[in-house]
Design an enzyme around this catalytic site. Structure first.
Site, mmCIF file in Angstrom:
data_model
loop_
_atom_site.group_PDB
_atom_site.id
_atom_site.type_symbol
_atom_site.label_atom_id
_atom_site.label_comp_id
_atom_site.label_asym_id
_atom_site.label_seq_id
_atom_site.Cartn_x
_atom_site.Cartn_y
_atom_site.Cartn_z
ATOM 1 N N PRO A 324 0.961 -1.158 -0.023
ATOM 2 C CG PRO A 324 0.339 -0.922 2.178
ATOM 3 C CD PRO A 324 0.964 -1.892 1.286
ATOM 4 C CG ASP A 497 4.907 -0.750 2.676
ATOM 5 O OD1 ASP A 497 3.819 -0.567 3.208
ATOM 6 O OD2 ASP A 497 5.405 -2.076 2.715
ATOM 7 C CG HIS A 498 0.798 4.944 4.445
ATOM 8 N ND1 HIS A 498 0.983 5.369 5.406
ATOM 9 C CD2 HIS A 498 0.342 5.930 3.770
ATOM 10 C CE1 HIS A 498 0.659 6.541 5.867
ATOM 11 N NE2 HIS A 498 0.155 6.913 4.518
ATOM 12 N NE ARG A 499 2.978 -3.431 3.812
ATOM 13 C CZ ARG A 499 3.329 -4.624 3.127
ATOM 14 N NH1 ARG A 499 2.543 -5.551 3.268
ATOM 15 N NH2 ARG A 499 4.560 -4.606 2.307
ATOM 16 C CB CYS A 501 6.818 5.126 8.417
ATOM 17 S SG CYS A 501 7.002 5.690 6.773
#
Length: 527
Positions: A324, A497-499, A501
């Site tokens: 994501p 990758d928004h997972r 940070c």
């Protein structure tokens, strides 16, 4: 007693599952030594010359140049030892040579092949590669011996790890003549069909096309996948290359193997016979053609996704599915960075590249924001934060996009980074990058400014967590010290990758990079 040993495409490492034959370095009949290079292949990572662990006479090759071969598929067979003589006793496989190769590829054992307690009785005659055994034809094999070819319509490959005497022929089909090189039949009739690829046979079998009635466009009349696809398309367009009406012929089941290289068929070729003159005739020739709409047949050239292009497609698709990602960007005044580079190069010594300076800025930023030098393990539901920075950089070559990796970039200075970038760039240009040069990256720097563009939203190089994109540096109006001036401006973009940070961390990383670009002296705090 001579032994025929089968050499398979070895595992070339890094999870590669196939390779494309670029160039054969030996011919059938050549004498090869142990560890002699026999074929040049191209993987999704690099060009590799493959050595053969056996010494002897090459009796057969599998796959033409351009064919994509899966790992474990036979590449060639080699006759090892003295030729079989008349009156030799049945060969016991425990007698095979224990000599091994000293050349090692990843996952490619070079010791002696495992022994198997299976006896093979020589039947003499003409072998599938056209080598005669003693110049005579035997009276026959043992009574009731099954045919290894199943139906006798095509030669069977030697079983993996199995030895055969040179000149030992498999039971011949009715009226079969000596075959051409690589087991391709020189004649038709009741002899073997000139097809090497099992996938071509399966395609024809599933669509009810009789391969005996097709005219092969490959070397020595070899039937390629394109020939079968042409026949199927002809069922919908009113053209057919077959010279007679074909009835469904079910070829023996084939083991999945390498496919013949796809070549765009020639649609301007006239039919070989005028016996097929209407769509009804074609529907009778190719079963199932009557249900194909002639007006909706797809047109255009189909290009296989393989090699570098296929690897890129797989990796980018996986990145889009699993990561994501989000993107942020900022414009920065690179005038001072360009001046600093000019001063460094004016002082003498090796030239410092702009890419090396940007890489040094990246490693300093990753030390401040280590969240972006990580990967996600979804099976364990953990974020793995990495201690070392292995910096990948995107490079466009004639073979396609590759991402060489600079190992331990965090431990190198600007001069060391410039030297390593130069080495890897030259290797990418010449196609000599190794799989180790292309794997193991933890963060990627993408300088797409060389293409003359300002910005982009990069796709993260899976399984990494971030990528920094750098656009072209061009003169633009810019407010500098309260006044409008023309400055060297660059656009920086960060895909992350928004997972691993949130936006605050990503924004802080990008802002620090921009500050270092605008004021290189900021780096002195961390040197």
């Amino acid at each position: 007693m001579a032994q025929v040993l089968e050499f398979k495409l070895p595992d070339l490492g890094e999870g590669l599952t196939e390779a494309e034959i670029v160039r054969w370095l030996v011919e059938v009949g050549d004498v090869v030594a142990v560890d002699q290079l026999v074929v040049e292949v191209e993987t999704a990572k690099a060009m590799v010359e493959v050595p053969c662990p056996y010494g002897g006479v090459v009796t057969a090759r599998f796959g033409e140049e351009g064919t994509e071969m899966p790992v474990g598929a036979p590449l060639l067979t080699v006759a090892v030892g003295a030729p079989a003589g008349a009156g030799d006793s049945p060969l016991d496989e425990d007698d095979r040579s224990d000599e091994g190769s000293g050349n090692v590829l990843v996952g490619y054992g070079t010791g002696a092949p495992p022994a198997r307690r299976r006896r093979v009785r020589p039947s003499g005659g003409v072998a599938a590669d056209g080598i005669a055994a003693g110049g005579r034809r035997p009276a026959g094999g043992p009574a009731g011996a099954p045919s290894p070819a199943g139906t006798g319509t095509h030669p069977a490959r030697p079983e993996p790890g199995r030895t055969e005497p040179v000149g030992a022929a498999r039971p011949a089909a009715r009226g079969q003549e000596p075959t051409a090189r690589n087991g391709v039949a020189a004649t038709r009739g009741d002899g073997p069909v000139p097809v090497i690829s099992p996938l071509v046979r399966r395609l024809a079998r599933e669509n009810g096309v009789d391969l005996r009635e097709l005219e092969g466009s490959g070397p020595e009349g070899l039937i390629l996948r394109a020939d079968v696809e042409y026949a199927l398309r002809a069922a919908a367009t009113g053209r057919l290359r077959s010279s007679a009406t074909v009835e469904p012929h079910h070829a023996p089941a084939a083991v999945p193997g390498p496919d013949a290289p796809f070549a765009a068929p020639s649609y301007d070729r006239a039919p070989a016979s005028a016996s097929v003159t209407s769509y009804a005739d074609i529907a009778a020739v190719v079963p199932g053609a009557a249900g194909v709409s002639r007006s909706t047949t797809p047109q255009g050239v189909r290009i296989p996704l393989r090699g570098v292009r296929g690897a890129v497609a797989d990796k980018l698709s996986r990145s889009r599915r699993e990561i994501p990602d989000a993107t942020c960007w900022v414009d920065a005044d690179a005038t001072e960075l360009m001046r600093a580079r000019g001063a460094m190069n004016a002082a003498g010594g090796p030239k410092i590249s702009l890419l090396a300076l940007l890489a040094r800025i990246c490693t300093a930023a990753l030390a401040r924001y280590p969240e972006l030098n990580s990967t996600v393990d979804m099976d364990a539901r953990e974020i793995v934060r990495l201690d070392q920075v292995h910096l990948g950089f995107a490079a466009q070559t004639e073979r396609g996009l590759v991402v060489p990796v600079v190992r331990d970039a965090h431990a190198r200075d600007a001069e060391g980074l410039s030297a390593e970038f130069g080495r890897l760039t030259e290797a990418a240009r010449t196609g000599t990058l190794t799989p180790a040069d292309l794997t193991g990256g933890t963060f990627t720097l993408n300088n797409y400014g060389v293409f003359g563009v300002d910005g982009s939203t990069p796709i993260i190089n899976h399984p990494e967590a971030a990528m920094l994109g750098v656009g072209r540096i061009i003169p633009k109006p810019w407010v500098h010290q309260g006044e409008l001036a023309v400055r060297q401006v660059v656009q920086l973009s960060l895909a992350f990758d928004h997972r691993v940070c949130d936006g605050g961390t990503a924004g802080g990383f990008l802002r620090y990079v921009a500050d270092c670009v605008e004021q290189p002296a900021v780096l002195l705090r961390t040197l």
